[in-house]
Design a protein around this motif. Structure first.
Motif, PDB file in Angstrom:
ATOM      1  N   HIS A 292       0.836  -1.210   0.000  1.00 43.83           N
ATOM      2  CA  HIS A 292       0.000   0.000   0.000  1.00 43.83           C
ATOM      3  C   HIS A 292       0.871   1.261   0.000  1.00 43.83           C
ATOM      4  O   HIS A 292       0.535   2.250  -0.662  1.00 43.83           O
ATOM      5  CB  HIS A 292      -0.960   0.010   1.187  1.00 43.83           C
ATOM      6  CG  HIS A 292      -2.086  -0.958   1.056  1.00 43.83           C
ATOM      7  ND1 HIS A 292      -3.073  -0.823   0.099  1.00 43.83           N
ATOM      8  CD2 HIS A 292      -2.379  -2.095   1.736  1.00 43.83           C
ATOM      9  CE1 HIS A 292      -3.929  -1.827   0.208  1.00 43.83           C
ATOM     10  NE2 HIS A 292      -3.521  -2.613   1.190  1.00 43.83           N
TER      11      HIS A 292
ATOM     12  N   HIS B 182       0.974   6.402  -7.045  1.00 42.05           N
ATOM     13  CA  HIS B 182      -0.215   7.215  -7.325  1.00 42.05           C
ATOM     14  C   HIS B 182       0.090   8.703  -7.140  1.00 42.05           C
ATOM     15  O   HIS B 182      -0.449   9.545  -7.863  1.00 42.05           O
ATOM     16  CB  HIS B 182      -1.398   6.802  -6.450  1.00 42.05           C
ATOM     17  CG  HIS B 182      -2.051   5.534  -6.880  1.00 42.05           C
ATOM     18  ND1 HIS B 182      -2.578   5.347  -8.139  1.00 42.05           N
ATOM     19  CD2 HIS B 182      -2.266   4.375  -6.216  1.00 42.05           C
ATOM     20  CE1 HIS B 182      -3.091   4.128  -8.233  1.00 42.05           C
ATOM     21  NE2 HIS B 182      -2.909   3.519  -7.078  1.00 42.05           N
TER      22      HIS B 182
ATOM     23  N   ASP C 135      -6.843  10.762  -5.178  1.00 40.94           N
ATOM     24  CA  ASP C 135      -7.904   9.972  -4.547  1.00 40.94           C
ATOM     25  C   ASP C 135      -7.391   8.562  -4.229  1.00 40.94           C
ATOM     26  O   ASP C 135      -7.687   8.007  -3.166  1.00 40.94           O
ATOM     27  CB  ASP C 135      -9.145   9.904  -5.436  1.00 40.94           C
ATOM     28  CG  ASP C 135      -9.863  11.246  -5.531  1.00 40.94           C
ATOM     29  OD1 ASP C 135      -9.720  12.072  -4.599  1.00 40.94           O
ATOM     30  OD2 ASP C 135     -10.565  11.473  -6.537  1.00 40.94           O
ATOM     31  N   SER C 136      -6.612   7.997  -5.147  1.00 45.97           N
ATOM     32  CA  SER C 136      -6.030   6.672  -4.893  1.00 45.97           C
ATOM     33  C   SER C 136      -4.974   6.734  -3.796  1.00 45.97           C
ATOM     34  O   SER C 136      -4.831   5.791  -3.018  1.00 45.97           O
ATOM     35  CB  SER C 136      -5.426   6.097  -6.179  1.00 45.97           C
ATOM     36  OG  SER C 136      -6.451   5.810  -7.107  1.00 45.97           O
TER      37      SER C 136
ATOM     38  N   HIS D  75      -5.125   8.631  -1.181  1.00 50.23           N
ATOM     39  CA  HIS D  75      -5.895   8.607   0.073  1.00 50.23           C
ATOM     40  C   HIS D  75      -6.370   7.194   0.402  1.00 50.23           C
ATOM     41  O   HIS D  75      -6.285   6.758   1.556  1.00 50.23           O
ATOM     42  CB  HIS D  75      -7.097   9.554  -0.006  1.00 50.23           C
ATOM     43  CG  HIS D  75      -6.717  11.002   0.000  1.00 50.23           C
ATOM     44  ND1 HIS D  75      -6.117  11.621   1.065  1.00 50.23           N
ATOM     45  CD2 HIS D  75      -6.847  11.949  -0.959  1.00 50.23           C
ATOM     46  CE1 HIS D  75      -5.897  12.886   0.785  1.00 50.23           C
ATOM     47  NE2 HIS D  75      -6.323  13.113  -0.447  1.00 50.23           N
ATOM     48  N   LYS D  76      -6.829   6.471  -0.597  1.00 48.82           N
ATOM     49  CA  LYS D  76      -7.299   5.098  -0.392  1.00 48.82           C
ATOM     50  C   LYS D  76      -6.165   4.215   0.136  1.00 48.82           C
ATOM     51  O   LYS D  76      -6.339   3.469   1.108  1.00 48.82           O
ATOM     52  CB  LYS D  76      -7.843   4.543  -1.708  1.00 48.82           C
ATOM     53  CG  LYS D  76      -8.296   3.110  -1.657  1.00 48.82           C
ATOM     54  CD  LYS D  76      -8.789   2.654  -3.045  1.00 48.82           C
ATOM     55  CE  LYS D  76      -8.608   1.203  -3.231  1.00 48.82           C
ATOM     56  NZ  LYS D  76      -7.468   0.742  -3.949  1.00 48.82           N
ATOM     57  N   GLU D  77      -5.000   4.317  -0.494  1.00 42.86           N
ATOM     58  CA  GLU D  77      -3.857   3.494  -0.064  1.00 42.86           C
ATOM     59  C   GLU D  77      -3.368   3.923   1.318  1.00 42.86           C
ATOM     60  O   GLU D  77      -3.047   3.078   2.159  1.00 42.86           O
ATOM     61  CB  GLU D  77      -2.721   3.579  -1.093  1.00 42.86           C
ATOM     62  CG  GLU D  77      -3.088   3.105  -2.481  1.00 42.86           C
ATOM     63  CD  GLU D  77      -3.590   1.675  -2.566  1.00 42.86           C
ATOM     64  OE1 GLU D  77      -3.341   0.862  -1.655  1.00 42.86           O
ATOM     65  OE2 GLU D  77      -4.252   1.362  -3.583  1.00 42.86           O
TER      66      GLU D  77
ATOM     67  N   ASP E  76      -5.137   5.286   3.675  1.00 44.61           N
ATOM     68  CA  ASP E  76      -6.113   4.806   4.661  1.00 44.61           C
ATOM     69  C   ASP E  76      -5.865   3.340   5.011  1.00 44.61           C
ATOM     70  O   ASP E  76      -5.985   2.939   6.178  1.00 44.61           O
ATOM     71  CB  ASP E  76      -7.543   4.991   4.150  1.00 44.61           C
ATOM     72  CG  ASP E  76      -7.991   6.444   4.146  1.00 44.61           C
ATOM     73  OD1 ASP E  76      -7.390   7.268   4.877  1.00 44.61           O
ATOM     74  OD2 ASP E  76      -8.943   6.762   3.397  1.00 44.61           O
ATOM     75  N   GLU E  77      -5.518   2.543   4.013  1.00 45.07           N
ATOM     76  CA  GLU E  77      -5.201   1.126   4.279  1.00 45.07           C
ATOM     77  C   GLU E  77      -3.923   1.008   5.101  1.00 45.07           C
ATOM     78  O   GLU E  77      -3.823   0.162   5.988  1.00 45.07           O
ATOM     79  CB  GLU E  77      -5.060   0.348   2.966  1.00 45.07           C
ATOM     80  CG  GLU E  77      -6.379  -0.111   2.403  1.00 45.07           C
ATOM     81  CD  GLU E  77      -7.160  -0.991   3.389  1.00 45.07           C
ATOM     82  OE1 GLU E  77      -6.653  -2.055   3.811  1.00 45.07           O
ATOM     83  OE2 GLU E  77      -8.288  -0.605   3.741  1.00 45.07           O
TER      84      GLU E  77
ATOM     85  N   ARG F 242      -4.907   1.771   8.575  1.00 41.54           N
ATOM     86  CA  ARG F 242      -5.687   0.660   9.140  1.00 41.54           C
ATOM     87  C   ARG F 242      -4.775  -0.498   9.548  1.00 41.54           C
ATOM     88  O   ARG F 242      -4.932  -1.082  10.611  1.00 41.54           O
ATOM     89  CB  ARG F 242      -6.723   0.171   8.128  1.00 41.54           C
ATOM     90  CG  ARG F 242      -7.661  -0.916   8.683  1.00 41.54           C
ATOM     91  CD  ARG F 242      -8.578  -1.475   7.620  1.00 41.54           C
ATOM     92  NE  ARG F 242      -7.867  -2.244   6.604  1.00 41.54           N
ATOM     93  CZ  ARG F 242      -7.398  -3.481   6.773  1.00 41.54           C
ATOM     94  NH1 ARG F 242      -7.527  -4.097   7.927  1.00 41.54           N
ATOM     95  NH2 ARG F 242      -6.780  -4.106   5.778  1.00 41.54           N
TER      96      ARG F 242
ATOM     97  N   LYS G 121      -1.044  10.814   3.170  1.00 45.03           N
ATOM     98  CA  LYS G 121      -2.293  11.581   3.081  1.00 45.03           C
ATOM     99  C   LYS G 121      -1.999  13.078   3.070  1.00 45.03           C
ATOM    100  O   LYS G 121      -2.587  13.828   2.281  1.00 45.03           O
ATOM    101  CB  LYS G 121      -3.223  11.254   4.257  1.00 45.03           C
ATOM    102  CG  LYS G 121      -3.931   9.927   4.133  1.00 45.03           C
ATOM    103  CD  LYS G 121      -4.975   9.748   5.203  1.00 45.03           C
ATOM    104  CE  LYS G 121      -6.239  10.478   4.938  1.00 45.03           C
ATOM    105  NZ  LYS G 121      -7.022  10.028   3.794  1.00 45.03           N
TER     106      LYS G 121
END
Length: 169
Positions: free
Chosen positions: A79, A86, A93-94, A96-98, A100-101, A104, A116
């Motif tokens: 990630h 990205h 946007d991608s 942020h997705k990565e 966030d993972e 997590r 981020k």
């Protein structure tokens, strides 16, 4: 011959639901997720970001195919690499997705918040960037000078944007 591009035979249990005649032997670009990550890293450093993205995505898929479940540390790394590529491709946007993972998977590692923060910064979202970098800084145990520099720049950016938007009204 490059060992990451060798033809490999894969032993497949015939009772496996994913078994088919084509899957017993295939040409792979990598043997495992680590090989795909290494190849992706090489391509990333050559500034071949789309090809690097393909290899990091293959590493992600390969890691998820492990019967015992993916290794959390390896998934965090994948990630992280996906977020980096990205960022280079300006697909925030991608990022942020990565990120966030990443958060997590390891909420104590500041790097997800750094990713981020960088994406927010490039999206001209100074307040959100500042918040993310502040969270990263709070997680830092040792040298936070890199984050202090970013926070200083962000404060300057926010002040500049804030003054220019106030004068425009």
């Amino acid at each position: 011959m490059d060992t990451t591009e060798a033809k490999v035979s894969i032993a497949v249990d015939a009772s496996s639901p994913s078994h088919d005649a084509e899957s017993s032997t295939s040409t792979l670009q990598f043997v495992d997720s680590a090989g795909a990550i290494m190849r992706g890293n090489r391509l990333y450093h050559e500034a071949n970001y789309n090809a690097a993205l393909d290899y990091y995505t293959k590493a992600f898929e390969k890691e998820h195919s492990i019967l015992d479940g993916p290794n959390t540390t390896i998934m965090w790394n994948i990630h992280n690499r996906l977020a980096a590529v990205h960022t280079k491709l300006k697909d925030y946007d991608s990022v942020h997705k990565e990120a966030d993972e990443m958060i997590r998977l390891d909420p104590t590692n500041p790097k997800g918040f750094v990713r981020k923060g960088g994406a927010f910064f490039f999206q001209h979202k100074g307040a959100e960037a500042l918040d993310s970098y502040s969270k990263a800084k709070a997680l830092m145990e040792l040298d936070s000078s890199q984050y202090e520099t970013q926070l200083t720049r962000l404060h300057s950016y926010i002040n500049t944007v804030g003054s220019s938007s106030n004068t425009a009204q």
